[in-house]
Design an enzyme around this catalytic site. Structure first.
Site, PDB file in Angstrom:
ATOM      1  CB  SER A  18      -0.859   0.069   1.254  1.00 52.87           C
ATOM      2  OG  SER A  18      -1.807   1.379   1.408  1.00 52.87           O
ATOM      3  NE  ARG A  19       4.080   2.167  -3.547  1.00 54.27           N
ATOM      4  CZ  ARG A  19       4.757   1.135  -3.412  1.00 54.27           C
ATOM      5  NH1 ARG A  19       3.966   0.221  -3.887  1.00 54.27           N
ATOM      6  NH2 ARG A  19       6.484   0.898  -4.493  1.00 54.27           N
ATOM      7  CE  LYS A  69     -11.897  -1.441  -0.778  1.00 51.86           C
ATOM      8  NZ  LYS A  69     -12.348  -1.336  -1.936  1.00 51.86           N
ATOM      9  CG  ASN A  89     -13.582   2.893   0.966  1.00 47.68           C
ATOM     10  OD1 ASN A  89     -14.306   3.579   1.360  1.00 47.68           O
ATOM     11  ND2 ASN A  89     -13.147   3.453  -0.233  1.00 47.68           N
ATOM     12  CG  ASP A 104     -14.003   1.379  -3.174  1.00 45.57           C
ATOM     13  OD1 ASP A 104     -12.905   2.426  -3.041  1.00 45.57           O
ATOM     14  OD2 ASP A 104     -13.850   0.606  -2.716  1.00 45.57           O
ATOM     15  N   GLY A 130     -15.089  -9.141 -11.183  1.00 47.00           N
ATOM     16  CA  GLY A 130     -14.569  -9.351  -9.558  1.00 47.00           C
ATOM     17  C   GLY A 130     -16.213  -8.842  -8.537  1.00 47.00           C
ATOM     18  N   GLY A 133     -15.998  -6.614  -2.625  1.00 51.09           N
ATOM     19  CA  GLY A 133     -16.917  -4.850  -2.198  1.00 51.09           C
ATOM     20  C   GLY A 133     -16.861  -4.224  -2.943  1.00 51.09           C
ATOM     21  CE1 TYR A 221      -0.749   2.027  -4.383  1.00 48.01           C
ATOM     22  CE2 TYR A 221      -3.038   1.814  -4.429  1.00 48.01           C
ATOM     23  CZ  TYR A 221      -2.430   1.581  -3.598  1.00 48.01           C
ATOM     24  OH  TYR A 221      -2.172   1.395  -2.612  1.00 48.01           O
ATOM     25  N   GLY A 242      -5.380   2.285 -11.124  1.00 51.56           N
ATOM     26  CA  GLY A 242      -5.814   2.688 -10.255  1.00 51.56           C
ATOM     27  C   GLY A 242      -5.256   3.385  -8.550  1.00 51.56           C
TER      28      GLY A 242
END
Length: 280
Positions: A18-19, A69, A89, A104, A130, A133, A221, A242
């Site tokens: 994660s960023r 989520k 989220n 989102d 998909g 969530g 992403y 993303g």
């Protein structure tokens, strides 16, 4: 007497990619806040305890990513947007109550509008990969924009059927083996799974049948250009990654936790893009 500085985190499994800490850290520094933001990699077996005792773990709120989520929605008091999606989220504590929202939808639509202006005017059919969530948020956004037919492709048909029950007849549940036959008429293909993410299996789709004005988006992403987006670019299609979604979905949470509404800038996008690309 000293007051402990407020802290928030991103909760996922995995979460090390994660960023969000760099993103929120940038805003914390820019606005001169005495606050903190961290990543918490919590396995599914421990997520109930973590979220139920969020304050005890030292947090005023958190971002929630895959695969948590749905459970975040279940354990919190959702607002109208989270209720519509059926997933949360963004969580925050409000006088001891664990409340939630879902950002989102607007960030998905905003990223598409930026990457391919007018995409919704020429899209009658869309494909969403998909049924979790993230997929529900994407479908919710597509319905808001009036997309008539949304093919939800999922490994298990039961979860795709649940999307139809939630959102109505515009959702057409199907499984992966039927995907190739859907591409010709679709003007939007969105990956709302973890496929293509770093350390996950790649998502490889033959997009030769798609129209020249089709758009391909990916919620992943890391990497910034997934195999799916790389193939779409080679095909000459417009793409949305993303990272732009990540930036815009983070704004409301930051404001809820730290009391300051941050600004998404090109400088911030470039900073995170460079960080992602240097790690590839």
């Amino acid at each position: 007497m000293t007051t402990k500085k407020p802290a928030a985190c991103v909760v996922g499994y995995p979460a090390r990619h994660s960023r969000s800490p760099k993103l929120h850290g940038y805003w914390i520094k820019r606005y001169g806040l005495d606050a903190d933001y961290r990543a918490e990699e919590i396995p599914p077996s421990q997520i109930r305890e973590f979220l139920t005792h969020l304050a005890g773990h030292g947090y005023v709120g958190c971002n929630v990513t895959m695969p948590h989520k749905d459970i975040a929605f279940e354990l919190s008091e959702p607002d109208d947007r989270a209720t519509a999606v059926g997933a949360a989220n963004t969580l925050w504590l409000d006088d001891g109550r664990l409340r939630s929202t879902n950002t989102d939808v607007e960030c998905f639509l905003g990223a598409l509008d930026s990457a391919a202006p007018g995409w919704d005017a020429r899209t009658c059919e869309a494909i969403v990969l998909g049924a979790g969530g993230a997929g529900r948020a994407v479908v919710c956004g597509l319905i808001e924009r009036g997309i008539e037919t949304i093919h939800v492709v999922n490994r298990t048909l039961e979860k795709a059927d649940a999307m139809r029950e939630r959102f109505g007849a515009c959702v057409r549940p199907t499984t992966w083996e039927h995907l190739p036959s859907l591409l010709e008429d679709a003007r939007l293909l969105t990956n709302a799974t973890s496929l293509g993410m770093h350390d996950q299996p790649p998502l490889e789709i033959d997009m030769s049948a798609m129209a020249d004005d089709a758009v391909v988006s990916d919620i992943v992403y890391v990497p910034l250009t997934t195999p799916l987006l790389s193939a779409a670019k080679a095909r000459g299609l417009a793409t949305s990654n993303g990272l732009d979604m990540l930036l815009h979905q983070a704004v409301r949470g930051f404001e809820l936790w730290f009391g300051t509404r941050p600004e998404v800038t090109q400088e911030l996008y470039d900073l995170l893009a460079a960080d992602i690309e240097s790690a590839d």
